[in-house]
Design a protein around this motif. Structure first.
Motif, PDB file in Angstrom:
ATOM      1  N   THR A   7     -31.164 -15.257  41.203  1.00 15.86           N
ATOM      2  CA  THR A   7     -31.913 -14.054  40.857  1.00 15.86           C
ATOM      3  C   THR A   7     -31.863 -13.041  41.987  1.00 15.86           C
ATOM      4  O   THR A   7     -31.670 -11.845  41.765  1.00 15.86           O
ATOM      5  CB  THR A   7     -33.370 -14.406  40.527  1.00 15.86           C
ATOM      6  OG1 THR A   7     -33.379 -15.369  39.469  1.00 15.86           O
ATOM      7  CG2 THR A   7     -34.153 -13.184  40.098  1.00 15.86           C
ATOM      8  N   ILE A   8     -32.068 -13.507  43.201  1.00 19.27           N
ATOM      9  CA  ILE A   8     -31.842 -12.666  44.375  1.00 19.27           C
ATOM     10  C   ILE A   8     -30.839 -13.391  45.266  1.00 19.27           C
ATOM     11  O   ILE A   8     -30.790 -14.628  45.281  1.00 19.27           O
ATOM     12  CB  ILE A   8     -33.139 -12.366  45.153  1.00 19.27           C
ATOM     13  CG1 ILE A   8     -33.772 -13.646  45.690  1.00 19.27           C
ATOM     14  CG2 ILE A   8     -34.119 -11.615  44.277  1.00 19.27           C
ATOM     15  CD1 ILE A   8     -34.977 -13.396  46.572  1.00 19.27           C
ATOM     16  N   PRO A   9     -30.004 -12.669  46.016  1.00 16.34           N
ATOM     17  CA  PRO A   9     -29.019 -13.326  46.880  1.00 16.34           C
ATOM     18  C   PRO A   9     -29.699 -14.041  48.049  1.00 16.34           C
ATOM     19  O   PRO A   9     -30.863 -13.792  48.367  1.00 16.34           O
ATOM     20  CB  PRO A   9     -28.154 -12.162  47.384  1.00 16.34           C
ATOM     21  CG  PRO A   9     -28.484 -10.996  46.502  1.00 16.34           C
ATOM     22  CD  PRO A   9     -29.882 -11.208  46.043  1.00 16.34           C
ATOM     23  N   VAL A  10     -28.934 -14.929  48.687  1.00 19.97           N
ATOM     24  CA  VAL A  10     -29.422 -15.585  49.900  1.00 19.97           C
ATOM     25  C   VAL A  10     -29.463 -14.569  51.049  1.00 19.97           C
ATOM     26  O   VAL A  10     -30.420 -14.516  51.815  1.00 19.97           O
ATOM     27  CB  VAL A  10     -28.519 -16.780  50.275  1.00 19.97           C
ATOM     28  CG1 VAL A  10     -28.976 -17.419  51.585  1.00 19.97           C
ATOM     29  CG2 VAL A  10     -28.514 -17.808  49.148  1.00 19.97           C
ATOM     30  N   VAL A  11     -28.412 -13.753  51.140  1.00 17.51           N
ATOM     31  CA  VAL A  11     -28.335 -12.697  52.146  1.00 17.51           C
ATOM     32  C   VAL A  11     -28.011 -11.386  51.444  1.00 17.51           C
ATOM     33  O   VAL A  11     -27.440 -11.368  50.362  1.00 17.51           O
ATOM     34  CB  VAL A  11     -27.261 -13.001  53.221  1.00 17.51           C
ATOM     35  CG1 VAL A  11     -27.670 -14.188  54.059  1.00 17.51           C
ATOM     36  CG2 VAL A  11     -25.903 -13.243  52.568  1.00 17.51           C
ATOM     37  N   ASP A  12     -28.386 -10.267  52.077  1.00 17.38           N
ATOM     38  CA  ASP A  12     -28.119  -8.977  51.461  1.00 17.38           C
ATOM     39  C   ASP A  12     -26.734  -8.471  51.852  1.00 17.38           C
ATOM     40  O   ASP A  12     -25.926  -9.196  52.449  1.00 17.38           O
ATOM     41  CB  ASP A  12     -29.215  -7.972  51.795  1.00 17.38           C
ATOM     42  CG  ASP A  12     -29.215  -7.552  53.263  1.00 17.38           C
ATOM     43  OD1 ASP A  12     -28.313  -7.968  54.022  1.00 17.38           O
ATOM     44  OD2 ASP A  12     -30.138  -6.798  53.649  1.00 17.38           O
ATOM     45  N   LEU A  13     -26.451  -7.219  51.535  1.00 19.59           N
ATOM     46  CA  LEU A  13     -25.127  -6.651  51.761  1.00 19.59           C
ATOM     47  C   LEU A  13     -24.738  -6.655  53.231  1.00 19.59           C
ATOM     48  O   LEU A  13     -23.556  -6.680  53.575  1.00 19.59           O
ATOM     49  CB  LEU A  13     -25.105  -5.212  51.226  1.00 19.59           C
ATOM     50  CG  LEU A  13     -23.740  -4.549  51.086  1.00 19.59           C
ATOM     51  CD1 LEU A  13     -22.899  -5.274  50.050  1.00 19.59           C
ATOM     52  CD2 LEU A  13     -23.915  -3.087  50.710  1.00 19.59           C
TER      53      LEU A  13
END
Length: 440
Positions: free
Chosen positions: A315-321
């Motif tokens: 649903t949300i990534p482990v790390v962002d961009l």
């Protein structure tokens, strides 16, 4: 005359002897005593000794048959000083059916080191799946629209001298959605079964502590495991302190989750990257038992770089961009009350929210024949909640009939500072469930 009488008497004696011999030959030989299955009362009702052994076995299972009606509304919005894009999708509600058969085996043997236990639960699922919710096999929050015919090993573990080896419930989890009914439960909480090596120390008076190595693959989706995390080098390290007493129970738990190497998705921005190499999570939960008729669960968790511990894998990534671990939290619980021994009601739900993280986005608009695209990098966050209420009836022992309603909302909302725009995507879901479950 004497000779005739003598011959008759001798013949009669011989005949009687032959009859006696035949009768003796026809007598049944004493059979070996049959070895009947014996009840084993050491571990509670339902256990029997496996013939010829000192191992007690309990065979059980259940059949769950669910009927669902789900209505979904999805919409997205892009707002800037010179452009407004609004997309919406409101399909008709969908009805579908799911059936699950569970088989349970529990084998226990008393040894000089305590109880040696092996436990197995297999699940066989059939039907169609539609809508948002905890994914039927992995427990991840996701949208599904397709067949769920499958066979799954839910549990399969060995317990001995405080150790647990195999597929079991994570040492991190506590509330785990108790109060939700049916094959598709609610969302936004931690409830994970995965491969573990655990050791639990029992301090007496209801207190215990557990330390565990757990398979990190069981906490994340495929993209996170093999793209963002670059595989598993170190398993998750999980520990807890727990108490179980007459008034209820509580647990405090923590976890370390390795992130591993991360290659940024936008190399030209590399000077701005920071890269976290580890994530963590913490949980606190309590259960109150009131007068044997009411149970109240309250639980909260926080995680950074480990969204699987929030029930947000995929649903949300482990790390962002930019390679930073994404943090978030949830709070949830349930109130279960038995009005009579056979009628109960439940209020259950959870709320979750992530911190802001950097992500790419794209909005498509215009005619189908010549669409336009606006894209960028937004600082966004995720907010979700799922609340439900149900009423259940147990007309006879082993049979539970439940009618349940729940409402779910999931939204990504943020700002693109470069394009001076606000972006959002939201989905809402109304769902009605009728569930029939026979346990044996």
């Amino acid at each position: 005359m004497k000779t005739v009488i003598k011959n008759v008497l001798l013949g009669s004696v011989a005949g009687l002897a032959m009859v006696g011999t035949a009768a003796a030959a026809d007598l049944p030989v004493k059979a070996k005593a049959a070895e009947y299955v014996k009840i084993c009362s050491t571990y509670g009702a339902g256990f029997y000794y496996i013939p010829g052994t000192d191992t007690c076995l309990k065979v059980g299972g259940y059949v769950t048959a669910d009927t669902y009606y789900t209505d979904i509304d999805a919409k997205s919005r892009y707002t800037s000083p010179d452009l407004l894009i609004r997309n919406s999708d409101d399909p008709d509600g969908q009805s579908y059916f799911l059936t699950r058969v569970g088989v349970q085996l529990d084998a226990r043997t008393q040894t000089e080191y305590g109880t040696l236990r092996s436990y197995f639960e297999g699940r066989f699922n059939a039907g169609e799946d539609y809508g948002f919710g905890q994914e039927i096999e992995t427990g991840e929050f996701d949208f599904s629209d397709g067949s769920v015919n499958s066979a799954q090993m839910k549990y399969g573990y060995i317990q001995f001298a405080g150790f647990t080896f195999g597929r079991a419930t994570s040492a991190f989890d506590f509330w785990a959605g108790d109060g939700w009914q049916g094959i598709q439960p609610g969302s936004f909480y931690s409830d994970t079964t995965l491969n573990v090596v655990q050791y639990t120390a029992d301090f007496g008076n209801g207190f215990s502590a557990t330390i565990a190595l757990e398979d990190s693959y069981g906490r994340e989706d495929q993209y996170a495991n093999f793209v963002e995390l670059d595989g598993q080098q170190v398993p998750d390290i999980v520990a807890n302190i727990a108490y179980e007493g007459t008034w209820g129970a509580f647990k405090i738990a923590g976890a370390y989750h390795q992130i591993g190497n991360y290659d940024p998705l936008t190399p030209d921005l590399a000077p701005f990257f920071s890269s976290d190499d580890s994530g963590w999570a913490a949980l606190a939960g309590v259960r109150f038992d009131f007068a044997e008729t009411t149970t109240l669960y309250v639980e909260g968790a926080y995680a950074s770089g480990a969204p699987g511990y929030l029930g947000l894998a995929g649903t949300i990534p482990v790390v962002d961009l930019y390679g930073n671990g994404i943090a978030g939290w949830y709070v949830g619980g349930a109130l279960i009350h038995y009005w009579t021994p056979s009628v109960f009601t439940t209020l259950v739900g959870s709320y979750t929210q992530s911190d802001n993280f950097q992500t790419e986005y794209a909005f498509v608009y215009g005619p189908v024949t010549d669409p336009s695209v606006v894209s960028g990098i937004a600082s966004t966050d995720f907010t979700g909640y799922n609340v439900g209420v149900n009423i259940g009836w147990v007309p006879v022992k082993g049979l539970t009939l439940v009618l349940q309603y729940d409402y779910l909302s999931a939204e990504y909302a943020g700002t693109d500072y470069i394009n001076t725009a606000a972006v959002s995507t939201e989905a809402t879901q109304n769902r009605i469930t009728f569930s029939a479950k026979r346990s044996f």
